[in-house]
Write a protein that holds these residues in place. Structure first.
Motif: not given
Ligand code: ADP
Ligand code: ASP
Ligand code: MG
Length: 451
Positions: A225, A227, A231, A284, A293
């Protein structure tokens, strides 16, 4: 492939970018995101602005601008003191972190007046990730989470070609994890690594994304992931074009093309390590975790043009020679020169008498030009941008041909169509980049008919 902690059901790698760790408020968001069930390796960038400041400080040192370097170091130091003041209430942990920060800044001051070298630069710019991870791992300890620091320089290494040394990384990552106390959350530095000689190096700017997928591939993570502060992967560069929106799904191929051709949200190499193992990458927003996302995996969703990206600082080279194509071996001679100078070519178009190509690394441009001029006329155009349109099989899509109508009032220097089914690239002068991005965007995504 070694499966780290093979008794684990799920293993995630989560990477948080500069903005995500750039303020106390966002660090609290990150803690809330990672505190749930399951083992995780958390990769952190430097706090936003830090790497840029460190780059400036090393430039000042290179130019002998000692006063300016010292000012830069002092200002950055104060920022870190304010951060730990707000973040850490446990006085013992605060003292420990304060001491570490002092050591880092004493080191930076000691660099002033040192002879400049690549190694000095690499060591200076590595301090941002060393700081953010030290601070954040102590903050998690303060909050009662079972987190441990995993020093990237103990396992992350590139080989002589600048590629991740997966065998070394896998062996040493597992060794380091075995050696330290068990934890739920392992915090490590993005971006920084060792080179083949064991000297400190890095994965180039924005490289923490790449760290995350390299780790994801060697531990066979369930998901990586990324981050960040937006978005998901947007259908155009939101810094240049209004009304862009996040794309829910991208295939590995689409994401790789977009990242390579300039979409800043992902380091150009991010997708490479995980694509062959089919490990999904999810983008995300740290400030809006509930937003879906973007999910990048091997599935193909939708057709037609899906997203547009742009890559700057491109140089176009036109190589002209009478009867080029019939002159057997001409292109081979051209490519051998680029091969010799380890300079990769992004776009290429040919005619009977000329070939035009683009490069983004102009380090050896002078030598390349001199060698080409031995057998051809060479014209160089700098300050070019590649606009890249991506989507599954877009070259066959029924609407794609209309793209060329929309470009009638934009000065396009080169077009690449058909090199891959998923990509159409246009080369324009960088001054025309934003207007081109906007025009293509309105046409493709907003159905506008432009004049
Ligand atoms: P981080 O510090 O988290 O790594 P980056 O600044 O490297 O974040 O990447 C996120 C930024 O990338 C966004 O804030 C946005 O301005 C920029 N960006 C450029 N192109 C895109 C795109 N196609 N989709 C989303 N963001 C993009
Ligand atoms: N801190 C590094 C940079 O600013 C790496 C990263 O953010 O991914 O380039
Ligand atoms: Mg980034």
């Amino acid at each position: 492939m070694i499966h780290l902690l093979s008794n684990q059901i799920t293993m995630l790698v989560l990477k948080f970018g500069g903005t995500s760790v750039g303020s106390v408020e966002n660090m609290i968001n990150v803690k809330n995101i990672i505190k749930g069930e399951g083992k995780k390796i958390v990769v952190l960038s430097a706090m936003s602005g830090t790497t840029n400041t460190l780059v400036k400080i090393s430039e000042n040192i290179k130019k002998g601008e000692h006063e300016i370097a010292l000012e830069g170091i002092e200002t950055l130091y104060q920022k870190y003191l304010v951060t730990i003041d707000e973040l850490l209430y446990n006085s013992e942990l605060k003292q420990e972190v304060g001491n570490y920060i002092d050591t880092v800044f004493d080191y930076l001051k000691s660099c002033i007046g040192e002879p400049y070298s690549q190694l000095l630069y690499n060591t200076i710019v590595s301090q941002g990730e060393l700081l953010s991870t030290f601070i954040f791992s102590h903050y998690l300890t303060q909050e009662g989470l079972n987190a441990r620091l995993l020093p990237a320089l103990d396992f992350m290494r590139i080989d002589r070609n600048g590629e991740p040394d997966n065998f070394y990384i896998s062996r040493n990552l597992n060794r380091v994890i075995d050696e330290i106390l068990p934890a739920d959350i392992y915090i490590t530095q993005g971006f920084i690594c060792l080179d083949a000689d064991g000297q400190i190096a890095n994965l180039e700017r924005g490289g923490s994304d790449y760290t995350a997928t390299i780790i994801g591939s060697v531990i066979n993570a369930d998901e990586v992931q990324i981050w960040t502060d937006i978005d998901g992967f947007h259908n155009n560069d939101p810094r240049c074009v209004e009304n862009t929106h996040a794309i829910s799904n991208l295939s590995f191929d689409e994401a790789a093309e977009l990242a390579y051709f300039g979409a800043k949200i992902l380091h150009p190499q991010t997708v490479m390590p995980v694509r062959k193992f089919d490990i999904p990458v999810r983008l995300k927003n740290t400030m809006q975790p509930e937003a879906y996302g973007t999910l990048i995996n091997s599935e193909i969703h939708g057709d037609g043009i899906k997203a547009i990206a742009a890559k700057d600082t491109i140089t176009a080279i036109k190589i002209k020679s009478a009867r080029m194509l019939q002159a057997h071996g001409f292109l081979k001679k051209v490519f051998e020169i680029f091969e010799k100078y380890e300079t990769s070519i992004d776009m290429i178009t040919t005619s009977e008498i000329a070939v035009s190509l683009t490069i983004d690394d102009d380090k050896y441009l002078k030598s390349i030009t001199e060698e080409l001029e031995k057998f051809a006329m060479v014209t160089i155009d700098s300050d070019q941008s590649i606009i890249c349109l991506v989507g599954h099989s877009i070259i066959f899509h029924e609407d794609t041909h209309r793209l060329f109508q929309v470009l009638q009032d934009v000065n396009v220097r080169m077009i690449s169509y058909g090199g891959s089914n998923n990509n159409i690239s246009l080369l324009v002068h960088t001054d025309d980049k934003v207007v081109t991005l906007k025009k293509v965007h309105s046409y493709v995504f907003e159905g506008a008919v432009l004049v």
